[in-house]
Design a protein around this motif. Structure first.
Motif, PDB file in Angstrom:
ATOM      1  N   LEU A  11       0.853  -1.188   0.000  1.00 19.96           N
ATOM      2  CA  LEU A  11       0.000   0.000   0.000  1.00 19.96           C
ATOM      3  C   LEU A  11       0.888   1.238   0.000  1.00 19.96           C
ATOM      4  O   LEU A  11       1.816   1.340   0.807  1.00 19.96           O
ATOM      5  CB  LEU A  11      -0.895  -0.010   1.241  1.00 19.96           C
ATOM      6  N   SER A  14      -0.710   8.072  -3.130  1.00 19.34           N
ATOM      7  CA  SER A  14      -0.574   8.656  -4.453  1.00 19.34           C
ATOM      8  C   SER A  14       0.683   9.524  -4.510  1.00 19.34           C
ATOM      9  O   SER A  14       0.944  10.295  -3.593  1.00 19.34           O
ATOM     10  CB  SER A  14      -1.820   9.499  -4.761  1.00 19.34           C
ATOM     11  N   ARG A  38      -0.585  -6.458 -15.225  1.00 18.52           N
ATOM     12  CA  ARG A  38      -1.424  -6.125 -14.076  1.00 18.52           C
ATOM     13  C   ARG A  38      -2.879  -6.336 -14.438  1.00 18.52           C
ATOM     14  O   ARG A  38      -3.262  -6.262 -15.601  1.00 18.52           O
ATOM     15  CB  ARG A  38      -1.196  -4.692 -13.611  1.00 18.52           C
ATOM     16  N   ALA A  40      -6.606  -5.102 -12.808  1.00 15.56           N
ATOM     17  CA  ALA A  40      -7.437  -4.387 -11.841  1.00 15.56           C
ATOM     18  C   ALA A  40      -8.800  -5.068 -11.763  1.00 15.56           C
ATOM     19  O   ALA A  40      -9.208  -5.760 -12.702  1.00 15.56           O
ATOM     20  CB  ALA A  40      -7.596  -2.930 -12.269  1.00 15.56           C
ATOM     21  N   PRO A  87      -3.801   6.335  -8.153  1.00 12.59           N
ATOM     22  CA  PRO A  87      -4.818   5.349  -7.739  1.00 12.59           C
ATOM     23  C   PRO A  87      -5.173   4.368  -8.855  1.00 12.59           C
ATOM     24  O   PRO A  87      -5.453   3.199  -8.574  1.00 12.59           O
ATOM     25  CB  PRO A  87      -6.013   6.233  -7.362  1.00 12.59           C
ATOM     26  N   GLU A  88      -5.124   4.806 -10.093  1.00 14.49           N
ATOM     27  CA  GLU A  88      -5.455   3.908 -11.207  1.00 14.49           C
ATOM     28  C   GLU A  88      -4.373   2.861 -11.466  1.00 14.49           C
ATOM     29  O   GLU A  88      -4.564   1.971 -12.307  1.00 14.49           O
ATOM     30  CB  GLU A  88      -5.722   4.700 -12.500  1.00 14.49           C
ATOM     31  N   THR A  90      -3.601   0.881  -9.114  1.00 20.92           N
ATOM     32  CA  THR A  90      -4.007  -0.185  -8.199  1.00 20.92           C
ATOM     33  C   THR A  90      -4.415  -1.422  -8.980  1.00 20.92           C
ATOM     34  O   THR A  90      -5.272  -1.357  -9.876  1.00 20.92           O
ATOM     35  CB  THR A  90      -5.179   0.277  -7.319  1.00 20.92           C
ATOM     36  N   GLN A 110      -0.174  -7.701  -4.834  1.00 17.87           N
ATOM     37  CA  GLN A 110      -1.133  -6.601  -4.826  1.00 17.87           C
ATOM     38  C   GLN A 110      -0.419  -5.265  -4.655  1.00 17.87           C
ATOM     39  O   GLN A 110       0.425  -5.103  -3.761  1.00 17.87           O
ATOM     40  CB  GLN A 110      -2.141  -6.783  -3.689  1.00 17.87           C
ATOM     41  N   VAL A 111      -0.763  -4.323  -5.500  1.00 15.31           N
ATOM     42  CA  VAL A 111      -0.317  -2.938  -5.362  1.00 15.31           C
ATOM     43  C   VAL A 111      -1.569  -2.084  -5.195  1.00 15.31           C
ATOM     44  O   VAL A 111      -2.463  -2.108  -6.047  1.00 15.31           O
ATOM     45  CB  VAL A 111       0.481  -2.473  -6.594  1.00 15.31           C
ATOM     46  N   THR A 112      -1.621  -1.349  -4.100  1.00 12.50           N
ATOM     47  CA  THR A 112      -2.758  -0.476  -3.827  1.00 12.50           C
ATOM     48  C   THR A 112      -2.248   0.940  -3.626  1.00 12.50           C
ATOM     49  O   THR A 112      -1.380   1.179  -2.789  1.00 12.50           O
ATOM     50  CB  THR A 112      -3.531  -0.931  -2.586  1.00 12.50           C
ATOM     51  N   VAL A 113      -2.790   1.872  -4.400  1.00 14.30           N
ATOM     52  CA  VAL A 113      -2.388   3.271  -4.314  1.00 14.30           C
ATOM     53  C   VAL A 113      -3.572   4.065  -3.783  1.00 14.30           C
ATOM     54  O   VAL A 113      -4.634   4.120  -4.416  1.00 14.30           O
ATOM     55  CB  VAL A 113      -1.951   3.820  -5.673  1.00 14.30           C
ATOM     56  N   SER A 114      -3.384   4.665  -2.628  1.00 13.14           N
ATOM     57  CA  SER A 114      -4.472   5.440  -2.018  1.00 13.14           C
ATOM     58  C   SER A 114      -4.384   6.901  -2.451  1.00 13.14           C
ATOM     59  O   SER A 114      -3.299   7.442  -2.642  1.00 13.14           O
ATOM     60  CB  SER A 114      -4.399   5.336  -0.501  1.00 13.14           C
TER      61      SER A 114
END
Length: 115
Positions: A11, A14, A38, A40, A87-88, A90, A110-114
């Protein structure tokens, strides 16, 4: 048989950075192409970047200028440095190796961009 083990996802906020690694082991001989894909939620798997044994690279337009793919042929390892994450970006990121006669996939990270 070839095994791919990915690491480095997580995580991040941005604008942040992540470095993904993928180590390949097994019956790897001669030229090959290693790549990151990737996927999504609700979308098809897409190519992020690829690199040949000789170092030729290819990037998706969406990550060009923000990401760098590299590899260590002695270690059969490929890296993906991702900067200015959005975020995109993610998604689950999958490592891939194309041996021209066969292809293998990693389990994904998993890659999550807040925002």
């Amino acid at each position: 048989q070839v095994q791919l083990v990915e690491s480095g996802g997580g995580l991040v906020q941005s604008g942040g950075s992540l470095r993904l690694s993928c180590a390949a082991s097994g019956s790897i001989f001669g030229r090959n192409v290693m790549a990151w894909y990737r996927q999504a939620p609700g979308k098809q798997r897409e190519l992020v970047a690829s690199i040949t044994t000789g170092g030729m690279t290819n990037y998706a337009y969406s990550v060009k200028g923000r990401s760098t793919i590299s590899r260590d042929n002695a270690k059969n390892t490929v890296y993906l440095q991702m900067n200015s994450l959005k975020p995109e970006d993610t998604a689950v990121y999958y490592c891939n190796i194309d041996l021209y006669r066969s292809m293998y996939w990693g389990q994904g990270t998993q890659v999550t961009v807040s925002s």
